[in-house]
Design a protein around this motif. Structure first.
Motif, PDB file in Angstrom:
ATOM      1  N   GLU A 114       0.834  -1.206   0.000  1.00  0.00           N
ATOM      2  CA  GLU A 114       0.000   0.000   0.000  1.00  0.00           C
ATOM      3  C   GLU A 114       0.869   1.257   0.000  1.00  0.00           C
ATOM      4  O   GLU A 114       0.583   2.233  -0.674  1.00  0.00           O
ATOM      5  CB  GLU A 114      -0.884  -0.017   1.234  1.00  0.00           C
ATOM      6  CG  GLU A 114      -1.954   1.053   1.251  1.00  0.00           C
ATOM      7  CD  GLU A 114      -2.790   0.946   2.507  1.00  0.00           C
ATOM      8  OE1 GLU A 114      -3.042   1.975   3.114  1.00  0.00           O
ATOM      9  OE2 GLU A 114      -3.146  -0.201   2.882  1.00  0.00           O
ATOM     10  N   LYS A 115       1.982   1.171   0.752  1.00  0.00           N
ATOM     11  CA  LYS A 115       2.868   2.311   0.847  1.00  0.00           C
ATOM     12  C   LYS A 115       3.478   2.635  -0.521  1.00  0.00           C
ATOM     13  O   LYS A 115       3.606   3.789  -0.912  1.00  0.00           O
ATOM     14  CB  LYS A 115       3.984   1.998   1.842  1.00  0.00           C
ATOM     15  CG  LYS A 115       4.416   3.208   2.617  1.00  0.00           C
ATOM     16  CD  LYS A 115       5.249   2.781   3.802  1.00  0.00           C
ATOM     17  CE  LYS A 115       5.182   3.831   4.890  1.00  0.00           C
ATOM     18  NZ  LYS A 115       5.679   3.329   6.143  1.00  0.00           N
ATOM     19  N   ARG A 116       3.849   1.561  -1.238  1.00  0.00           N
ATOM     20  CA  ARG A 116       4.459   1.758  -2.544  1.00  0.00           C
ATOM     21  C   ARG A 116       3.473   2.420  -3.493  1.00  0.00           C
ATOM     22  O   ARG A 116       3.842   3.217  -4.334  1.00  0.00           O
ATOM     23  CB  ARG A 116       4.927   0.404  -3.105  1.00  0.00           C
ATOM     24  CG  ARG A 116       6.102   0.520  -4.039  1.00  0.00           C
ATOM     25  CD  ARG A 116       6.710  -0.822  -4.421  1.00  0.00           C
ATOM     26  NE  ARG A 116       5.740  -1.884  -4.588  1.00  0.00           N
ATOM     27  CZ  ARG A 116       5.708  -2.982  -3.831  1.00  0.00           C
ATOM     28  NH1 ARG A 116       6.589  -3.166  -2.883  1.00  0.00           N
ATOM     29  NH2 ARG A 116       4.789  -3.912  -4.040  1.00  0.00           N
ATOM     30  N   ASP A 117       2.203   2.072  -3.343  1.00  0.00           N
ATOM     31  CA  ASP A 117       1.190   2.616  -4.233  1.00  0.00           C
ATOM     32  C   ASP A 117       0.707   3.998  -3.802  1.00  0.00           C
ATOM     33  O   ASP A 117       0.003   4.662  -4.537  1.00  0.00           O
ATOM     34  CB  ASP A 117      -0.025   1.673  -4.285  1.00  0.00           C
ATOM     35  CG  ASP A 117       0.349   0.370  -4.966  1.00  0.00           C
ATOM     36  OD1 ASP A 117       1.368   0.363  -5.678  1.00  0.00           O
ATOM     37  OD2 ASP A 117      -0.356  -0.628  -4.765  1.00  0.00           O
ATOM     38  N   ARG A 118       1.078   4.389  -2.608  1.00  0.00           N
ATOM     39  CA  ARG A 118       0.587   5.659  -2.091  1.00  0.00           C
ATOM     40  C   ARG A 118       1.233   6.798  -2.879  1.00  0.00           C
ATOM     41  O   ARG A 118       2.430   6.780  -3.131  1.00  0.00           O
ATOM     42  CB  ARG A 118       0.950   5.772  -0.617  1.00  0.00           C
ATOM     43  CG  ARG A 118       0.446   7.025   0.030  1.00  0.00           C
ATOM     44  CD  ARG A 118       0.999   7.147   1.419  1.00  0.00           C
ATOM     45  NE  ARG A 118       0.128   6.526   2.393  1.00  0.00           N
ATOM     46  CZ  ARG A 118       0.452   6.395   3.676  1.00  0.00           C
ATOM     47  NH1 ARG A 118       1.623   6.799   4.118  1.00  0.00           N
ATOM     48  NH2 ARG A 118      -0.391   5.842   4.511  1.00  0.00           N
ATOM     49  N   PRO A 119       0.441   7.801  -3.257  1.00  0.00           N
ATOM     50  CA  PRO A 119       1.031   8.910  -4.016  1.00  0.00           C
ATOM     51  C   PRO A 119       2.101   9.626  -3.197  1.00  0.00           C
ATOM     52  O   PRO A 119       2.031   9.633  -1.970  1.00  0.00           O
ATOM     53  CB  PRO A 119      -0.145   9.840  -4.284  1.00  0.00           C
ATOM     54  CG  PRO A 119      -1.350   9.217  -3.712  1.00  0.00           C
ATOM     55  CD  PRO A 119      -0.986   7.964  -3.008  1.00  0.00           C
ATOM     56  N   LEU A 120       3.059  10.226  -3.881  1.00  0.00           N
ATOM     57  CA  LEU A 120       4.087  10.994  -3.178  1.00  0.00           C
ATOM     58  C   LEU A 120       3.449  12.182  -2.458  1.00  0.00           C
ATOM     59  O   LEU A 120       3.783  12.489  -1.320  1.00  0.00           O
ATOM     60  CB  LEU A 120       5.148  11.495  -4.175  1.00  0.00           C
ATOM     61  CG  LEU A 120       6.265  12.340  -3.566  1.00  0.00           C
ATOM     62  CD1 LEU A 120       7.090  11.533  -2.578  1.00  0.00           C
ATOM     63  CD2 LEU A 120       7.147  12.925  -4.654  1.00  0.00           C
ATOM     64  N   VAL A 121       2.508  12.841  -3.155  1.00  0.00           N
ATOM     65  CA  VAL A 121       1.801  13.971  -2.559  1.00  0.00           C
ATOM     66  C   VAL A 121       0.323  13.613  -2.457  1.00  0.00           C
ATOM     67  O   VAL A 121      -0.276  13.161  -3.423  1.00  0.00           O
ATOM     68  CB  VAL A 121       1.933  15.246  -3.430  1.00  0.00           C
ATOM     69  CG1 VAL A 121       1.246  16.424  -2.759  1.00  0.00           C
ATOM     70  CG2 VAL A 121       3.381  15.552  -3.732  1.00  0.00           C
ATOM     71  N   ARG A 122      -0.216  13.808  -1.258  1.00  0.00           N
ATOM     72  CA  ARG A 122      -1.624  13.530  -1.033  1.00  0.00           C
ATOM     73  C   ARG A 122      -2.208  14.751  -0.344  1.00  0.00           C
ATOM     74  O   ARG A 122      -1.814  15.079   0.766  1.00  0.00           O
ATOM     75  CB  ARG A 122      -1.753  12.318  -0.106  1.00  0.00           C
ATOM     76  CG  ARG A 122      -2.784  11.288  -0.523  1.00  0.00           C
ATOM     77  CD  ARG A 122      -2.504   9.965   0.164  1.00  0.00           C
ATOM     78  NE  ARG A 122      -2.557  10.073   1.605  1.00  0.00           N
ATOM     79  CZ  ARG A 122      -3.650   9.817   2.339  1.00  0.00           C
ATOM     80  NH1 ARG A 122      -4.763   9.434   1.789  1.00  0.00           N
ATOM     81  NH2 ARG A 122      -3.612   9.960   3.653  1.00  0.00           N
ATOM     82  N   ILE A 123      -3.115  15.437  -1.025  1.00  0.00           N
ATOM     83  CA  ILE A 123      -3.750  16.623  -0.449  1.00  0.00           C
ATOM     84  C   ILE A 123      -5.209  16.282  -0.191  1.00  0.00           C
ATOM     85  O   ILE A 123      -5.883  15.746  -1.065  1.00  0.00           O
ATOM     86  CB  ILE A 123      -3.637  17.832  -1.418  1.00  0.00           C
ATOM     87  CG1 ILE A 123      -2.160  18.129  -1.704  1.00  0.00           C
ATOM     88  CG2 ILE A 123      -4.339  19.064  -0.842  1.00  0.00           C
ATOM     89  CD1 ILE A 123      -1.935  19.217  -2.750  1.00  0.00           C
TER      90      ILE A 123
END
Ligand code: ADP
Ligand code: MG
Length: 269
Positions: A14-23
């Motif tokens: 999940e971490k790998r798929d998480r966007p670098l920036v999340r607003i």
């Protein structure tokens, strides 16, 4: 990294798929004037997001929230799993102290409309200043890297020039090299070509295109629709502090659905 803050223990996948920036749910007012009205935006590693929108729609404020030059009233910006500007503790968020904030901001490079180079420093000194002062890079190493970066932005051999001896386009390319010198994970551009004479715009856009191709993650505010069409992975339209439309350039630029996005596009094209 010591002091790293995560917003939850995500499994590795999940971490790998998480966007670098999340607003998420970002809101900001100035003296009762709502400027950002609930912004949600993801930027994945290696992707380019172009923000379009009329003057006053909140584009600069949004970029400034990404490195905590503005403090949001609500919502958050997450960079690489850390909330920007805050650390969690005892059930609430605490604003970062100056040193931790500086360390976090070092991951985000920013390029402004008005280059903002130090006029009394040479090109080389402009580029090496932050790596030496903030990151403790040895001066010689910083200088060698600065020369490589100057080559990359098409300004090899200009290290001893002063900003006033260069064109606006050259100064902006120095500003890009300066941002890269900190080895940021993310680059923010706020109308980087708007102050340039038309014949100097292309060289700056070419450098930005090269960066995108090399895999740099970027958020770019620009009215250069051609750049957005060719380089962006995602185009987002801001209007009145909201993202009224977003998607691939092919979808959004060719056939915007929202009337205000359509009006904006026909005005700049
Ligand atoms: P854009 O970059 O899309 O033109 P901005 O984010 O600069 O929009 O500004 C959005 C609105 O917020 C504008 O009405 C502007 O006047 C207002 N604004 C921006 N920064 C400040 C500030 N520091 N104090 C008061 N008002 C501000
Ligand atoms: Mg602006």
């Amino acid at each position: 990294m010591t002091g790293a803050v995560t917003t939850g223990a995500a499994p590795a996948g999940e971490k790998r798929d998480r966007p670098l920036v999340r607003i998420r749910g970002l809101r900001k007012s100035f003296g009762g004037h709502l400027v950002l009205d609930g912004i949600d935006l993801d930027v994945r590693e290696g992707e380019v997001t172009v923000l379009l929108g009329p003057s006053g729609s909140g584009k600069s404020t949004l970029l400034r929230c990404v490195n905590h030059l503005e403090r949001p009233d609500a919502g958050f910006v997450e960079l690489g799993g850390e909330i920007v500007g805050y650390r969690p503790g005892r059930g609430r968020l605490h604003e970062l102290r100056a040193r931790s904030l500086t360390r976090q901001r070092a991951q985000v490079g920013m390029v402004f409309q008005q280059f903002n180079l130090f006029p009394h420093l040479t090109v080389l000194e402009n580029i090496t200043e932050a790596p030496v002062a903030v990151r403790g890079v040895p001066r010689k190493e910083a200088a060698a890297r600065a020369r490589t970066l100057l080559e990359r932005v098409g300004l090899a051999g200009r290290e001893n020039s002063y900003p006033r001896q260069m064109s606006g386009g050259q100064q902006q390319r120095v500003a890009i090299a300066r941002a890269l010198a900190m080895e940021p994970r993310l680059l923010l551009f706020d109308e980087p070509t708007s102050a340039l004479d038309p014949e100097l715009v292309g060289d700056v856009l070419a450098v930005m295109r090269d960066l995108a191709v090399s895999g740099m993650t970027m958020i770019v505010v620009t009215h250069e629709i051609g750049f957005a069409r060719e380089v962006a992975d995602t185009v987002a339209f801001l209007d009145g502090g909201r993202i009224i439309e977003s998607g691939t350039p092919a979808d959004v630029l060719a056939d915007p659905r929202h009337p205000r996005a359509r009006a904006f596009l026909s005005a700049v094209l």
